[in-house]
Design an enzyme around this catalytic site. Structure first.
Site, PDB file in Angstrom:
ATOM      1  CE1 TYR A  75      67.807   1.702  15.110  1.00 39.88           C
ATOM      2  CE2 TYR A  75      68.248   4.052  15.251  1.00 39.88           C
ATOM      3  CZ  TYR A  75      68.497   2.763  15.655  1.00 39.88           C
ATOM      4  OH  TYR A  75      69.457   2.523  16.618  1.00 39.88           O
TER       5      TYR A  75
ATOM      6  NE  ARG B 197      70.204   8.709   5.413  1.00 38.54           N
ATOM      7  CZ  ARG B 197      69.140   8.680   4.599  1.00 38.54           C
ATOM      8  NH1 ARG B 197      68.161   9.551   4.743  1.00 38.54           N
ATOM      9  NH2 ARG B 197      69.063   7.783   3.642  1.00 38.54           N
TER      10      ARG B 197
ATOM     11  CB  VAL C 196      59.489  16.281  15.803  1.00 37.44           C
ATOM     12  CG1 VAL C 196      59.716  16.033  17.296  1.00 37.44           C
ATOM     13  CG2 VAL C 196      58.000  16.193  15.458  1.00 37.44           C
TER      14      VAL C 196
ATOM     15  CG  HIS D 254      59.529   7.914  12.591  1.00 39.90           C
ATOM     16  ND1 HIS D 254      60.823   7.774  12.988  1.00 39.90           N
ATOM     17  CD2 HIS D 254      59.551   7.956  11.238  1.00 39.90           C
ATOM     18  CE1 HIS D 254      61.619   7.725  11.930  1.00 39.90           C
ATOM     19  NE2 HIS D 254      60.868   7.836  10.843  1.00 39.90           N
TER      20      HIS D 254
HETATM   21  P1  AMP Z   1      61.656   8.312   7.323  1.00 40.67           P
HETATM   22  O1  AMP Z   1      61.463   7.088   8.149  1.00 40.67           O
HETATM   23  O2  AMP Z   1      62.886   9.088   7.677  1.00 40.67           O
HETATM   24  O3  AMP Z   1      61.480   8.063   5.847  1.00 40.67           O
HETATM   25  O4  AMP Z   1      60.475   9.281   7.726  1.00 40.67           O
HETATM   26  C1  AMP Z   1      59.137   8.852   7.692  1.00 40.67           C
HETATM   27  C2  AMP Z   1      58.245  10.059   7.813  1.00 40.67           C
HETATM   28  O5  AMP Z   1      58.557  10.736   9.030  1.00 40.67           O
HETATM   29  C3  AMP Z   1      58.453  11.071   6.685  1.00 40.67           C
HETATM   30  O6  AMP Z   1      57.197  11.614   6.312  1.00 40.67           O
HETATM   31  C4  AMP Z   1      59.337  12.109   7.326  1.00 40.67           C
HETATM   32  O7  AMP Z   1      59.184  13.390   6.760  1.00 40.67           O
HETATM   33  C5  AMP Z   1      58.828  12.082   8.748  1.00 40.67           C
HETATM   34  N1  AMP Z   1      59.846  12.605   9.656  1.00 40.67           N
HETATM   35  C6  AMP Z   1      61.111  12.154   9.821  1.00 40.67           C
HETATM   36  N2  AMP Z   1      61.759  12.913  10.721  1.00 40.67           N
HETATM   37  C7  AMP Z   1      60.892  13.872  11.118  1.00 40.67           C
HETATM   38  C8  AMP Z   1      60.972  14.975  12.025  1.00 40.67           C
HETATM   39  N3  AMP Z   1      62.073  15.248  12.701  1.00 40.67           N
HETATM   40  N4  AMP Z   1      59.883  15.744  12.166  1.00 40.67           N
HETATM   41  C9  AMP Z   1      58.739  15.494  11.466  1.00 40.67           C
HETATM   42  N5  AMP Z   1      58.618  14.480  10.608  1.00 40.67           N
HETATM   43  C10 AMP Z   1      59.666  13.678  10.436  1.00 40.67           C
END
Ligand code: AMP
Length: 286
Positions: free
Chosen positions: A32, A187, A176, A37
């Site tokens: 998502y 989320r 970010v 990402h």
């Molecule tokens: P997730 O899909 O939420 O498990 O995130 C995958 C990767 O993206 C993880 O390493 C998160 O820390 C990173 N991530 C998610 N949101 C952000 C954001 N706003 N800024 C930087 N990295 C992010």
């Protein structure tokens, strides 16, 4: 861009590139995709010849009352976005292939997993460390990129890589944010318009804390009680924790210094949101 679903096909792809001396970067995600990402994918590209993005909503990192079933998913859109970032492989395994019947092994990083998010999400970081360990073995990257938004997760993974002698560079990417300061998160799509406004309390707390530090405040207790008041001023927000910890050890600090990170988790309605920042001038945790 290839979409690979089977772990052994993923490993075969990586083996063929490694034999040719190529460097592979891995970006583990739960999909998502948002701009956060995509920035991780761009950073991965700078570190390697080939980029693999894994997309796996990892069941073992969700608690029984958490949002595993409702976690947002849109593979078609994610594949388009990843392709736009010149990702080489989107690795999308099935839960049954990652955790076949009879699997018993868990990777636990003890002390770093206990506080902050680990307190309210028992087993969460063992779930994260286990899936990342498996992804490291399946994809065989030389570099792996993680966001500092999940800064406890990044600390846990760095420790795991060190403890298990993994020859993989763990690279962090700064948080970010949306233009108004809300940290991007898959989320955030759960939030109603009113909740979306309430969620800004996280960034407001960070800004308040940084301003108080600039004014010379150094006692963590005093700052934490101000932040608690600030967050609770909105009845829609329920703080789970507000903590000031050392950036590497994650141990709570009484006095603020250049290693201090403010970390917060709140509930806005049913949605759990986290954020963090270094409290002194230079941004980004290691
Ligand atoms: P997730 O899909 O939420 O498990 O995130 C995958 C990767 O993206 C993880 O390493 C998160 O820390 C990173 N991530 C998610 N949101 C952000 C954001 N706003 N800024 C930087 N990295 C992010």
């Amino acid at each position: 861009m290839k979409i690979i679903r089977l772990p052994r096909q993923m490993t075969a792809w990586s083996n063929s590139l490694i034999r040719r001396g190529k460097r592979i970067a891995l970006v583990p995600t739960m999909g998502y995709f948002h701009e956060g990402h995509l920035r991780l994918m761009r950073l991965a590209r700078q570190h390697a010849d080939h980029v693999v993005v894994s997309l796996f909503v990892n069941p073992i990192q969700f608690g029984p009352r958490e949002d595993l079933a409702s976690y947002p998913r849109d593979l078609e859109r994610d594949a388009e976005l990843a392709e736009g970032e010149q990702v080489d492989v989107l690795f999308v395994p099935e839960a049954g292939d990652m955790y076949p019947e009879g699997a018993q092994t868990r990777v636990t990083v003890s002390a770093l997993s206990e506080g902050l998010c680990g307190r309210s999400r028992p087993g969460h970081f063992a779930g994260v460390a286990t899936v990342v360990a498996k992804l490291f073995h399946i994809v065989k990257p030389q570099v792996a990129v993680f966001g500092e938004k999940d800064f406890q997760q990044l600390a846990v993974i760095r420790q795991m890589a060190t403890d298990l002698n993994w020859d993989i560079d763990i690279v962090g990417h700064p948080i970010v944010r949306e233009p108004d300061g809300l940290a991007m998160s898959s989320r955030n799509t759960y939030l109603s318009p009113a909740e979306r406004l309430s969620a800004l309390c996280l960034f407001q707390a960070i800004q308040h804390a940084r301003q108080r530090v600039r004014q010379g405040l150094r006692e963590a207790d005093k700052l934490l009680s101000e932040l608690d008041g600030l967050v609770r001023a909105d009845a829609a927000v329920e703080p789970e924790y507000i903590a000031i910890v050392h950036r590497q050890s994650l141990v709570p600090q009484a006095l603020l210094d250049r290693d201090s990170v403010l970390a917060l988790a709140v509930r806005v309605g049913k949605t759990r949101l986290i954020d963090n920042d270094l409290l002194f001038a230079d941004r980004g945790v290691p």
